[in-house]
Design a protein around this motif. Structure first.
Motif, PDB file in Angstrom:
ATOM      1  N   PHE A 177     -31.607  65.942 -37.626  1.00  0.00           N
ATOM      2  CA  PHE A 177     -31.253  66.115 -36.218  1.00  0.00           C
ATOM      3  C   PHE A 177     -29.826  66.629 -36.071  1.00  0.00           C
ATOM      4  O   PHE A 177     -28.950  66.248 -36.848  1.00  0.00           O
ATOM      5  CB  PHE A 177     -31.343  64.774 -35.471  1.00  0.00           C
ATOM      6  CG  PHE A 177     -32.731  64.225 -35.381  1.00  0.00           C
ATOM      7  CD1 PHE A 177     -33.659  64.763 -34.504  1.00  0.00           C
ATOM      8  CD2 PHE A 177     -33.108  63.162 -36.179  1.00  0.00           C
ATOM      9  CE1 PHE A 177     -34.936  64.246 -34.419  1.00  0.00           C
ATOM     10  CE2 PHE A 177     -34.391  62.637 -36.103  1.00  0.00           C
ATOM     11  CZ  PHE A 177     -35.307  63.185 -35.218  1.00  0.00           C
ATOM     12  N   PRO A 178     -29.578  67.430 -35.035  1.00  0.00           N
ATOM     13  CA  PRO A 178     -28.184  67.747 -34.709  1.00  0.00           C
ATOM     14  C   PRO A 178     -27.457  66.446 -34.362  1.00  0.00           C
ATOM     15  O   PRO A 178     -28.067  65.514 -33.809  1.00  0.00           O
ATOM     16  CB  PRO A 178     -28.304  68.651 -33.473  1.00  0.00           C
ATOM     17  CG  PRO A 178     -29.696  69.201 -33.531  1.00  0.00           C
ATOM     18  CD  PRO A 178     -30.525  68.120 -34.162  1.00  0.00           C
ATOM     19  N   PRO A 179     -26.162  66.349 -34.659  1.00  0.00           N
ATOM     20  CA  PRO A 179     -25.428  65.104 -34.432  1.00  0.00           C
ATOM     21  C   PRO A 179     -25.543  64.553 -33.001  1.00  0.00           C
ATOM     22  O   PRO A 179     -25.732  63.347 -32.817  1.00  0.00           O
ATOM     23  CB  PRO A 179     -23.983  65.473 -34.770  1.00  0.00           C
ATOM     24  CG  PRO A 179     -24.113  66.587 -35.762  1.00  0.00           C
ATOM     25  CD  PRO A 179     -25.337  67.353 -35.327  1.00  0.00           C
ATOM     26  N   ALA A 180     -25.447  65.410 -31.997  1.00  0.00           N
ATOM     27  CA  ALA A 180     -25.517  64.937 -30.598  1.00  0.00           C
ATOM     28  C   ALA A 180     -26.874  64.304 -30.296  1.00  0.00           C
ATOM     29  O   ALA A 180     -26.952  63.324 -29.557  1.00  0.00           O
ATOM     30  CB  ALA A 180     -25.246  66.086 -29.632  1.00  0.00           C
ATOM     31  N   VAL A 181     -27.921  64.855 -30.862  1.00  0.00           N
ATOM     32  CA  VAL A 181     -29.265  64.312 -30.638  1.00  0.00           C
ATOM     33  C   VAL A 181     -29.419  62.993 -31.386  1.00  0.00           C
ATOM     34  O   VAL A 181     -29.935  62.017 -30.834  1.00  0.00           O
ATOM     35  CB  VAL A 181     -30.352  65.322 -31.071  1.00  0.00           C
ATOM     36  CG1 VAL A 181     -31.739  64.710 -30.947  1.00  0.00           C
ATOM     37  CG2 VAL A 181     -30.245  66.605 -30.256  1.00  0.00           C
ATOM     38  N   TYR A 182     -28.953  62.953 -32.626  1.00  0.00           N
ATOM     39  CA  TYR A 182     -29.096  61.721 -33.404  1.00  0.00           C
ATOM     40  C   TYR A 182     -28.351  60.557 -32.740  1.00  0.00           C
ATOM     41  O   TYR A 182     -28.858  59.433 -32.713  1.00  0.00           O
ATOM     42  CB  TYR A 182     -28.616  61.912 -34.844  1.00  0.00           C
ATOM     43  CG  TYR A 182     -28.911  60.703 -35.691  1.00  0.00           C
ATOM     44  CD1 TYR A 182     -30.222  60.407 -36.062  1.00  0.00           C
ATOM     45  CD2 TYR A 182     -27.907  59.837 -36.076  1.00  0.00           C
ATOM     46  CE1 TYR A 182     -30.512  59.267 -36.812  1.00  0.00           C
ATOM     47  CE2 TYR A 182     -28.184  58.700 -36.829  1.00  0.00           C
ATOM     48  CZ  TYR A 182     -29.492  58.430 -37.187  1.00  0.00           C
ATOM     49  OH  TYR A 182     -29.777  57.301 -37.915  1.00  0.00           O
ATOM     50  N   GLN A 183     -27.167  60.825 -32.181  1.00  0.00           N
ATOM     51  CA  GLN A 183     -26.422  59.775 -31.472  1.00  0.00           C
ATOM     52  C   GLN A 183     -27.251  59.201 -30.329  1.00  0.00           C
ATOM     53  O   GLN A 183     -27.272  57.988 -30.119  1.00  0.00           O
ATOM     54  CB  GLN A 183     -25.110  60.337 -30.926  1.00  0.00           C
ATOM     55  CG  GLN A 183     -24.085  60.642 -31.993  1.00  0.00           C
ATOM     56  CD  GLN A 183     -22.880  61.390 -31.445  1.00  0.00           C
ATOM     57  OE1 GLN A 183     -22.822  61.758 -30.286  1.00  0.00           O
ATOM     58  NE2 GLN A 183     -21.908  61.627 -32.309  1.00  0.00           N
ATOM     59  N   GLU A 184     -27.948  60.068 -29.597  1.00  0.00           N
ATOM     60  CA  GLU A 184     -28.767  59.605 -28.478  1.00  0.00           C
ATOM     61  C   GLU A 184     -29.999  58.838 -28.966  1.00  0.00           C
ATOM     62  O   GLU A 184     -30.437  57.885 -28.332  1.00  0.00           O
ATOM     63  CB  GLU A 184     -29.178  60.781 -27.591  1.00  0.00           C
ATOM     64  CG  GLU A 184     -28.015  61.440 -26.883  1.00  0.00           C
ATOM     65  CD  GLU A 184     -27.236  60.491 -25.986  1.00  0.00           C
ATOM     66  OE1 GLU A 184     -27.868  59.700 -25.246  1.00  0.00           O
ATOM     67  OE2 GLU A 184     -25.989  60.526 -26.026  1.00  0.00           O
ATOM     68  N   ILE A 185     -30.542  59.250 -30.091  1.00  0.00           N
ATOM     69  CA  ILE A 185     -31.683  58.533 -30.682  1.00  0.00           C
ATOM     70  C   ILE A 185     -31.269  57.108 -31.039  1.00  0.00           C
ATOM     71  O   ILE A 185     -31.980  56.149 -30.735  1.00  0.00           O
ATOM     72  CB  ILE A 185     -32.212  59.269 -31.928  1.00  0.00           C
ATOM     73  CG1 ILE A 185     -32.915  60.562 -31.531  1.00  0.00           C
ATOM     74  CG2 ILE A 185     -33.147  58.374 -32.745  1.00  0.00           C
ATOM     75  CD1 ILE A 185     -33.249  61.477 -32.695  1.00  0.00           C
ATOM     76  N   VAL A 186     -30.103  56.966 -31.676  1.00  0.00           N
ATOM     77  CA  VAL A 186     -29.613  55.642 -32.081  1.00  0.00           C
ATOM     78  C   VAL A 186     -29.380  54.768 -30.848  1.00  0.00           C
ATOM     79  O   VAL A 186     -29.777  53.601 -30.825  1.00  0.00           O
ATOM     80  CB  VAL A 186     -28.342  55.766 -32.939  1.00  0.00           C
ATOM     81  CG1 VAL A 186     -27.686  54.421 -33.167  1.00  0.00           C
ATOM     82  CG2 VAL A 186     -28.685  56.434 -34.271  1.00  0.00           C
ATOM     83  N   LYS A 187     -28.777  55.337 -29.803  1.00  0.00           N
ATOM     84  CA  LYS A 187     -28.541  54.577 -28.570  1.00  0.00           C
ATOM     85  C   LYS A 187     -29.854  54.080 -27.986  1.00  0.00           C
ATOM     86  O   LYS A 187     -29.981  52.926 -27.603  1.00  0.00           O
ATOM     87  CB  LYS A 187     -27.834  55.443 -27.527  1.00  0.00           C
ATOM     88  CG  LYS A 187     -26.374  55.635 -27.748  1.00  0.00           C
ATOM     89  CD  LYS A 187     -25.802  56.466 -26.613  1.00  0.00           C
ATOM     90  CE  LYS A 187     -24.451  57.030 -26.940  1.00  0.00           C
ATOM     91  NZ  LYS A 187     -23.970  57.959 -25.880  1.00  0.00           N
ATOM     92  N   LYS A 188     -30.835  54.963 -27.907  1.00  0.00           N
ATOM     93  CA  LYS A 188     -32.116  54.608 -27.313  1.00  0.00           C
ATOM     94  C   LYS A 188     -32.832  53.577 -28.187  1.00  0.00           C
ATOM     95  O   LYS A 188     -33.375  52.597 -27.686  1.00  0.00           O
ATOM     96  CB  LYS A 188     -32.997  55.835 -27.107  1.00  0.00           C
ATOM     97  CG  LYS A 188     -34.261  55.516 -26.329  1.00  0.00           C
ATOM     98  CD  LYS A 188     -34.853  56.711 -25.671  1.00  0.00           C
ATOM     99  CE  LYS A 188     -34.155  56.940 -24.373  1.00  0.00           C
ATOM    100  NZ  LYS A 188     -34.977  57.537 -23.347  1.00  0.00           N
ATOM    101  N   ARG A 189     -32.797  53.780 -29.493  1.00  0.00           N
ATOM    102  CA  ARG A 189     -33.445  52.831 -30.418  1.00  0.00           C
ATOM    103  C   ARG A 189     -32.801  51.456 -30.294  1.00  0.00           C
ATOM    104  O   ARG A 189     -33.479  50.446 -30.214  1.00  0.00           O
ATOM    105  CB  ARG A 189     -33.354  53.346 -31.846  1.00  0.00           C
ATOM    106  CG  ARG A 189     -34.018  52.421 -32.869  1.00  0.00           C
ATOM    107  CD  ARG A 189     -33.678  52.790 -34.285  1.00  0.00           C
ATOM    108  NE  ARG A 189     -32.242  52.656 -34.480  1.00  0.00           N
ATOM    109  CZ  ARG A 189     -31.567  53.218 -35.476  1.00  0.00           C
ATOM    110  NH1 ARG A 189     -32.185  53.951 -36.359  1.00  0.00           N
ATOM    111  NH2 ARG A 189     -30.277  53.047 -35.584  1.00  0.00           N
TER     112      ARG A 189
END
Length: 164
Positions: free
Chosen positions: A147-159
């Motif tokens: 994942f691009p870093p910005a997307v991965y950060q949002e995935i972690v937040k949501k998870r």
């Protein structure tokens, strides 16, 4: 005539494979429009607005790429409204090709003036899909490199918010 391509997808979540297709498409076309669409066969992880914002952050370095979100039109109808004369699609495998070939045939029937262009995924991305990555993520696997870093950060937040 400008060569304008619509790259439609649910992009849920947006992967490095999607980004690679967009970057390559940006070299071929005068303009690439990333269309965040609804896939009625999938349960969404992110809202359309969240996906749109994530993609906008990720493609900010590409001057000839923009992002739109739409939930009501057929792909070819959206392409016509946007002035796109090409549909851009990524192909990872024979299974993708079979699926995309049928969609291309229907799109050609509905709008013969719009041409579909397929780009083959690079080997490092041809085994991944958003669905597979969501499954691995659900069970705690490390998928950050996909994942691009910005997307991965949002995935972690949501998870993390689901786990609380």
């Amino acid at each position: 005539m400008k060569k304008i391509a619509l790259f439609p997808g649910s992009f849920d979540p947006f992967t490095n494979g999607h980004l690679e297709t967009i970057e390559r498409g940006a070299k071929i076309f005068d303009e690439v429009i990333v269309g965040v669409f609804v896939n009625t066969n999938k349960k969404s992880f992110f809202t359309a607005q969240e996906r749109t914002e994530q993609i906008e952050k990720t493609i900010a370095h590409l001057e000839n790429v923009r992002v739109v979100s739409q939930e009501t039109d057929l792909t070819v109808t959206a392409a016509k409204k946007l002035g796109a004369n090409f549909l851009l699609r990524g192909i990872r495998s024979v299974k993708d090709y079979e699926y995309e070939k049928d969609i291309q045939a229907m799109n050609h029937h509905l709008a013969p003036e719009i041409e579909t262009v397929f780009l083959l995924a690079s080997p490092e991305y041809n085994h991944i899909s958003s669905s597979l990555l969501k499954e691995v993520l659900h069970f705690g696997g490390d998928v950050r490199n996909y994942f691009p870093p910005a997307v991965y950060q949002e995935i972690v937040k949501k998870r993390d918010s689901y786990e609380k």
